[in-house]
Design a protein around this motif. Structure first.
Motif, PDB file in Angstrom:
ATOM      1  N   ARG A  77      33.957  11.705 -38.477  1.00  0.00           N
ATOM      2  CA  ARG A  77      33.234  11.288 -39.642  1.00  0.00           C
ATOM      3  C   ARG A  77      32.399  12.313 -40.216  1.00  0.00           C
ATOM      4  O   ARG A  77      32.377  12.420 -41.567  1.00  0.00           O
ATOM      5  CB  ARG A  77      32.253  10.130 -38.956  1.00  0.00           C
ATOM      6  CG  ARG A  77      31.744   9.346 -39.959  1.00  0.00           C
ATOM      7  CD  ARG A  77      30.965   8.126 -39.317  1.00  0.00           C
ATOM      8  NE  ARG A  77      29.718   8.605 -38.366  1.00  0.00           N
ATOM      9  CZ  ARG A  77      29.606   8.263 -36.977  1.00  0.00           C
ATOM     10  NH1 ARG A  77      30.187   7.218 -36.534  1.00  0.00           N
ATOM     11  NH2 ARG A  77      28.637   8.760 -36.401  1.00  0.00           N
ATOM     12  N   ILE A 100      25.227  -1.062 -43.696  1.00  0.00           N
ATOM     13  CA  ILE A 100      25.792   0.284 -44.607  1.00  0.00           C
ATOM     14  C   ILE A 100      24.618   1.250 -43.998  1.00  0.00           C
ATOM     15  O   ILE A 100      25.257   2.192 -43.451  1.00  0.00           O
ATOM     16  CB  ILE A 100      25.680   0.102 -46.059  1.00  0.00           C
ATOM     17  CG1 ILE A 100      26.732  -0.803 -46.758  1.00  0.00           C
ATOM     18  CG2 ILE A 100      25.462   1.287 -46.669  1.00  0.00           C
ATOM     19  CD1 ILE A 100      26.625  -0.683 -48.192  1.00  0.00           C
ATOM     20  N   ARG A 103      25.829   2.401 -40.523  1.00  0.00           N
ATOM     21  CA  ARG A 103      27.074   3.228 -40.743  1.00  0.00           C
ATOM     22  C   ARG A 103      26.616   4.250 -41.159  1.00  0.00           C
ATOM     23  O   ARG A 103      27.169   5.323 -40.511  1.00  0.00           O
ATOM     24  CB  ARG A 103      27.999   2.449 -41.656  1.00  0.00           C
ATOM     25  CG  ARG A 103      29.327   3.033 -41.593  1.00  0.00           C
ATOM     26  CD  ARG A 103      30.163   2.649 -39.964  1.00  0.00           C
ATOM     27  NE  ARG A 103      30.301   1.262 -40.102  1.00  0.00           N
ATOM     28  CZ  ARG A 103      31.335   0.644 -40.359  1.00  0.00           C
ATOM     29  NH1 ARG A 103      32.327   1.446 -41.049  1.00  0.00           N
ATOM     30  NH2 ARG A 103      31.540  -0.617 -40.439  1.00  0.00           N
ATOM     31  N   LEU A 104      25.780   4.455 -42.092  1.00  0.00           N
ATOM     32  CA  LEU A 104      25.576   5.955 -42.524  1.00  0.00           C
ATOM     33  C   LEU A 104      24.390   6.681 -41.328  1.00  0.00           C
ATOM     34  O   LEU A 104      24.299   7.850 -41.249  1.00  0.00           O
ATOM     35  CB  LEU A 104      24.723   6.016 -43.774  1.00  0.00           C
ATOM     36  CG  LEU A 104      25.853   5.069 -44.851  1.00  0.00           C
ATOM     37  CD1 LEU A 104      25.207   5.307 -46.210  1.00  0.00           C
ATOM     38  CD2 LEU A 104      27.085   5.708 -44.773  1.00  0.00           C
ATOM     39  N   LYS A 106      21.193   7.495 -40.728  1.00  0.00           N
ATOM     40  CA  LYS A 106      20.139   8.503 -40.995  1.00  0.00           C
ATOM     41  C   LYS A 106      19.015   8.180 -39.947  1.00  0.00           C
ATOM     42  O   LYS A 106      18.522   7.139 -39.836  1.00  0.00           O
ATOM     43  CB  LYS A 106      19.819   8.514 -42.303  1.00  0.00           C
ATOM     44  CG  LYS A 106      20.868   9.163 -43.109  1.00  0.00           C
ATOM     45  CD  LYS A 106      20.281  10.261 -44.364  1.00  0.00           C
ATOM     46  CE  LYS A 106      21.016  10.943 -45.142  1.00  0.00           C
ATOM     47  NZ  LYS A 106      21.412   9.928 -46.617  1.00  0.00           N
ATOM     48  N   HIS A 118      17.061   1.219 -47.996  1.00  0.00           N
ATOM     49  CA  HIS A 118      18.412   0.733 -47.401  1.00  0.00           C
ATOM     50  C   HIS A 118      19.130  -0.122 -48.767  1.00  0.00           C
ATOM     51  O   HIS A 118      20.198  -0.011 -49.029  1.00  0.00           O
ATOM     52  CB  HIS A 118      18.598  -0.012 -46.187  1.00  0.00           C
ATOM     53  CG  HIS A 118      18.053   0.693 -45.102  1.00  0.00           C
ATOM     54  ND1 HIS A 118      17.757  -0.062 -43.854  1.00  0.00           N
ATOM     55  CD2 HIS A 118      17.966   1.889 -44.938  1.00  0.00           C
ATOM     56  CE1 HIS A 118      17.564   1.026 -42.879  1.00  0.00           C
ATOM     57  NE2 HIS A 118      17.663   2.075 -43.607  1.00  0.00           N
ATOM     58  N   ARG A 121      20.228   1.822 -51.799  1.00  0.00           N
ATOM     59  CA  ARG A 121      21.262   2.632 -51.623  1.00  0.00           C
ATOM     60  C   ARG A 121      22.498   1.702 -51.291  1.00  0.00           C
ATOM     61  O   ARG A 121      23.510   2.071 -51.961  1.00  0.00           O
ATOM     62  CB  ARG A 121      21.080   3.273 -50.154  1.00  0.00           C
ATOM     63  CG  ARG A 121      21.923   4.361 -49.923  1.00  0.00           C
ATOM     64  CD  ARG A 121      21.815   4.952 -48.745  1.00  0.00           C
ATOM     65  NE  ARG A 121      22.943   6.070 -48.203  1.00  0.00           N
ATOM     66  CZ  ARG A 121      23.230   7.087 -48.656  1.00  0.00           C
ATOM     67  NH1 ARG A 121      22.460   7.546 -49.874  1.00  0.00           N
ATOM     68  NH2 ARG A 121      24.284   7.902 -48.531  1.00  0.00           N
ATOM     69  N   CYS A 154      30.598   2.159 -47.542  1.00  0.00           N
ATOM     70  CA  CYS A 154      30.335   2.702 -46.339  1.00  0.00           C
ATOM     71  C   CYS A 154      30.961   4.095 -46.433  1.00  0.00           C
ATOM     72  O   CYS A 154      30.201   5.060 -46.306  1.00  0.00           O
ATOM     73  CB  CYS A 154      30.655   1.984 -44.933  1.00  0.00           C
ATOM     74  SG  CYS A 154      29.687   0.572 -44.806  1.00  0.00           S
ATOM     75  N   GLY A 157      29.506   6.147 -49.140  1.00  0.00           N
ATOM     76  CA  GLY A 157      28.232   6.542 -48.673  1.00  0.00           C
ATOM     77  C   GLY A 157      28.163   7.660 -47.988  1.00  0.00           C
ATOM     78  O   GLY A 157      27.435   8.610 -47.948  1.00  0.00           O
ATOM     79  N   ALA A 158      29.174   7.767 -46.838  1.00  0.00           N
ATOM     80  CA  ALA A 158      29.256   8.894 -46.106  1.00  0.00           C
ATOM     81  C   ALA A 158      29.951  10.113 -46.654  1.00  0.00           C
ATOM     82  O   ALA A 158      30.473  10.977 -45.980  1.00  0.00           O
ATOM     83  CB  ALA A 158      30.122   8.410 -44.688  1.00  0.00           C
ATOM     84  N   SER A 159      29.977  10.122 -48.059  1.00  0.00           N
ATOM     85  CA  SER A 159      30.542  11.084 -48.732  1.00  0.00           C
ATOM     86  C   SER A 159      32.225  11.216 -48.142  1.00  0.00           C
ATOM     87  O   SER A 159      32.345  12.281 -47.958  1.00  0.00           O
ATOM     88  CB  SER A 159      29.974  12.221 -48.908  1.00  0.00           C
ATOM     89  OG  SER A 159      29.431  12.646 -48.034  1.00  0.00           O
TER      90      SER A 159
END
Lengths: 502, 335
Positions: A77, A100, A103-104, A106, A118, A121, A154, A157-159
């Motif tokens: 990931r 989301i 999953r991300l 932070k 949240h 985003r 997702c 978002g996690a690039s």
């Protein structure tokens, strides 16, 4: 520029099964790379190596030029690898934004939840892929494609730089597919590398830049899509020799035993199935995973009874509302999931073998251990079951022997129709050939056999006729001499007109 | 031969029998009247109702289920029995028949909710546990009790018949029937199969719903019988009759070696479990110990017996020659 992802000579074995035999594979930034292969060709294992769920036995991976021996889910990931599965893995009771955010993942000081952040985003990510989804909606209320879009959000978002899509369109309608294709093209334009798995050839031609075909754990080749046509792709997928010797067919089929007409079962995903099964024949039921083959068997065996349609046994119409009723009518079903459904692992094999014939061999419900033991010993001898005795628990046997116990249970019912679901899955080569001989013998004794199998050579080698299912219904009925191309083409839903080229 | 002997001593029932003998010897040496025939009969009288519930709980737990409502149902049946006899003017015999019918219906309610609506037995019977007791209290408004039953009826609970406590034959009959069903018929075989794997049993063509319904209806009928015997023993029927009995019954079943997850277990194990608890609690009275000690020691008995039953197997498994383990599991399955 080095490729985004490069796999070199990756191998992976599970016990004696060699799932990957030295596969090399590369993914460039900004390309859609399709991965194709039959069931069991090694696609899932390859994906699991890339997502870090499996560690390869040998070989190595490079991500953007950085060499690694293995990944784990966390490092995968962090390296920007995201996988979108056919069944989205979201929490149904949480909102889109919460999913989301989870999953991300932070962390904030004191683990405080910042709801507005949240939401903002999630909104932003969903807008980026052009999805019109309310971030405050509960995931439960979303349709399957919407959930997949959330998964993609997702990933964004996690690039993620590498996005894997495993049969993303399996449950989508036409217009939903178009929406998804648009998202995939946007990802590509943004420089993301997409590994795209699908059985639908038309999608691959519409989306992919390159395609890699896997067969028996090996890469058969990687080609730009422009160099291939459908027939060539199919040939690449199945071009294997038949090493296994199948018993002679012989014998002419007799009367129609089971006649099914317009069978529907919404809960089971079976629609408008019409089928004849004759005494003495083995009817192979081919198709891809999820085509509705097991579901059809479950309807015929009364596990999920039919909503409408007609089932006739020896010309007599009947309604099958439960497995008990099916057994009473002479229908036997050896299920696919041996350990959960086929054999009760904790019980002795003798108990397992008599389980479906209580009424016949235990009149007045009294157990008769002598009769039971004799029956068990007979089957142990006839089917060559390796066990220390009739009292051995089912779980102490090997897979092939468990399968024979499951088979013995149903032979003891003296059925007229025998439905076999993946009869040799997870069975070693020796037992496999014994089971094939047995199936043929049973057919020669006048049993009507319906054999579901994802093992294409098995279907071709054993069947007197082959029914191919796709999308819950039978799409083709082929003669026993059909070749692999015809079966695959029907299973993949290729137009009949194209078959001539194959 | 040596192997067989070792298997015998590793069996749960054997361990329990040894514990029972040890209990007996100890209390016999401590309490002066403990070993008398009168006291033995006393133990029997006091354990018949819980024993009945435990025996009939065994097939339920074998299927992987549970019935928490049997104690409450005992209370409800006792009240209805009293009501039919005193207020409706039924004869004792007719009232008893009516009570058994009620028990069957109440068991049928559990069975319907469990098999038809597919609700978990724990939740269904937790609900009827409150429901049955609540109805019993509503009928009596919490104060009404039923007494002055005829001597011919009290005979069942208080006198001897052919030299043994008069309720004992009922218990032996029920225990015998349930033992035969569990160990000698296809019913028991099906219950075990369901306990091990409900889906596997269904795929084998076993009518799972009907087989499950039977055990709960049976429990209802036997709870009604227990209510009648309870009333005859105490000479009165009141709404709190049998409260907490369900847990005693479950304790006895588990102590007797039946797996709470279903599949494995035996009725004779349950009988030994009932006996071990009954002897312990009676013996403590003779040893002049306060009542609270009984509860404590019952708990300890359960935990220690289970440990004694599991530890040798774990030790055997730890060693590479785990053969005895396999055989032992086997014998329990077949028991």
């Amino acid at each position: 520029m080095p490729p985004l992802l490069q796999l070199t000579a990756v191998t992976k074995s599970f016990g004696a099964v060699r799932a990957l035999r030295g596969i090399s594979f590369d993914l460039q930034a900004g390309e859609v790379h399709a991965l194709l292969g039959e069931n069991g060709a090694g696609k899932s294992t390859l994906i699991k190596v890339v997502t870090g769920a499996h560690q390869p036995d040998s070989g190595h991976l490079e991500i953007a030029g950085q060499r690694l021996t293995a990944l784990n889910p966390t490092s995968a990931r962090e390296a920007g690898i995201a996988c979108i599965y056919q069944q989205p893995a979201l929490f149904p009771d949480l909102t889109v934004a919460e999913n989301i955010a989870l999953r991300l993942g932070k962390t904030t000081p004191l683990c405080r939840v910042r709801w507005s952040e949240h939401r903002k985003r999630a909104d932003e990510l969903l807008r980026r892929i052009g999805a019109d989804i309310d971030p405050g909606a509960e995931v439960r209320a979303l349709s399957m494609p919407e959930q997949q879009l959330v998964e993609i959000a997702c990933a964004l978002g996690a690039s993620a730089r590498i996005v894997i899509m495993d049969e993303p369109t399996a449950s989508l309608t036409q217009s939903e597919q178009q929406l998804l294709f648009g998202v995939v093209r946007n990802l590509r334009a943004a420089g993301v590398g997409v590994i795209y798995i699908s059985h639908r050839l038309e999608e691959i031609f519409a989306l992919a830049d390159r395609v890699t075909v896997l067969r028996d754990g090996e890469s058969v080749g990687t080609r730009p899509i422009g160099e291939l046509n459908e027939a060539e792709l199919i040939r690449l997928m199945i071009g294997r020799e038949m090493a296994h010797i199948y018993p002679d067919r012989g014998g002419t089929p007799g009367e129609i035993v089971l006649a099914v007409k317009g069978l529907n079962c919404a809960a089971g995903g079976v629609r408008d199935v019409t089928l004849d099964l004759r005494a003495g024949e083995v009817l192979g039921l081919a198709g891809l995973v999820g085509a509705g083959r097991t579901e059809l068997a479950r309807v015929l065996f009364g596990i999920t009874p039919a909503d409408s349609g007609e089932i006739r046994l020896n010309g007599k119409p009947l309604r099958i509302g439960s497995p008990a009723e099916a057994v009473a009518q002479g229908i036997a079903y050896v299920p696919e999931d041996r350990r959960r459904h086929g054999v009760i692992l904790e019980m002795p094999i003798a108990d397992n073998m008599t389980m479906a014939v209580h009424a016949r061999i235990f009149p007045g419900t009294w157990l008769r251990s002598g009769v039971e033991r004799r029956l068990a010993l007979d089957y142990i001898r006839d089917l060559g079951i390796k066990a220390y005795g009739p009292e051995a628990p089912g779980g102490s046997l090997s897979g092939g022997n468990q399968q024979k116990v499951a088979l013995a249970r149903w032979l003891a019912t003296r059925p007229r129709v025998l439905i076999l679901d993946e009869p040799t899955q997870g069975v070693d080569v020796g037992a496999k050939s014994e089971i094939h001989k047995l199936i043929r013998q049973l057919a020669q004794q006048g049993l009507a056999v319906l054999m579901i199998s994802s093992d294409l050579p098995e279907v071709l080698g054993m069947s007197d006729r082959i029914a191919v299912m796709r999308g819950g219904t039978i799409t083709a009925m082929l003669p026993g001499g059909a070749n692999a191309h015809e079966v695959m083409a029907a299973a993949l839903g290729q137009e009949e007109g194209n078959q001539g080229a194959a | 031969m040596k192997q067989g002997l070792r298997t015998f001593f590793l069996r749960h029932e054997t361990i329990l029998l040894l514990i029972l003998v040890a209990e007996w010897c100890y209390f016999n040496s401590v309490g002066r009247h403990f070993g008398s025939l009168d006291n033995s009969f006393d133990i029997v009288r006091h354990s018949v109702e819980i024993g009945l519930l435990a025996v009939v709980m065994t097939p339920i737990i074998l299927t992987g289920g549970i019935d928490l409502s049997v104690g409450s149902l005992l209370g409800l049946c006792a009240i209805v029995f009293g009501k039919l006899w005193r207020d409706a003017g039924w004869s004792v015999g007719s009232a008893a028949m009516g009570t058994v019918v009620l028990g069957a219906l109440a068991g049928g309610l559990n069975a319907t909710l469990i098999t038809w609506l597919r609700l978990p037995p724990l939740i269904v019977t937790l609900g009827t546990y409150s429901l049955f007791r609540g109805v019993a209290e509503a009928v009596t408004q919490g104060v009404d009790t039923f007494t002055n039953f005829p001597a011919s009826f009290l005979f069942i609970g208080q006198e001897r018949w052919l030299g043994i406590p008069a309720q004992a034959p009922f218990f032996l009959l029920v225990a015998g029937v349930v033992w035969l069903l569990v160990h000698r018929t296809t019913w028991g075989r099906s219950w075990r199969a369901i306990g091990f794997s409900p889906e596997g049993a269904r795929y084998a063509g076993i009518p799972v719903g009907r087989r499950l319904a039977t055990v709960y209806v049976m429990a209802g009928i036997v709870a009604a019988l227990a209510a009648i015997i309870y009333t005859a023993r105490l000479g009165q029927a009141k709404a709190d009759a049998g409260s907490g009995y369900e847990l005693f019954a479950i304790t006895a079943v588990v102590l007797g070696g039946t797996s709470i997850f279903g599949g494995t277990g035996s009725v004779h194990g349950t009988l030994l479990g009932v006996a071990a608890i009954a002897v312990l609690n009676n013996g403590l009275v003779h040893a002049r110990q306060p009542r609270e000690v009984g509860g404590m020691l019952t708990g300890l008995l359960l935990i220690l017996t289970m440990a004694a039953s599991v530890l040798p197997k774990m030790l055997a498994k730890a060693r590479p020659t785990g053969h005895a383990t396999g055989r032992n599991t086997q014998s329990q399955t077949n028991a």
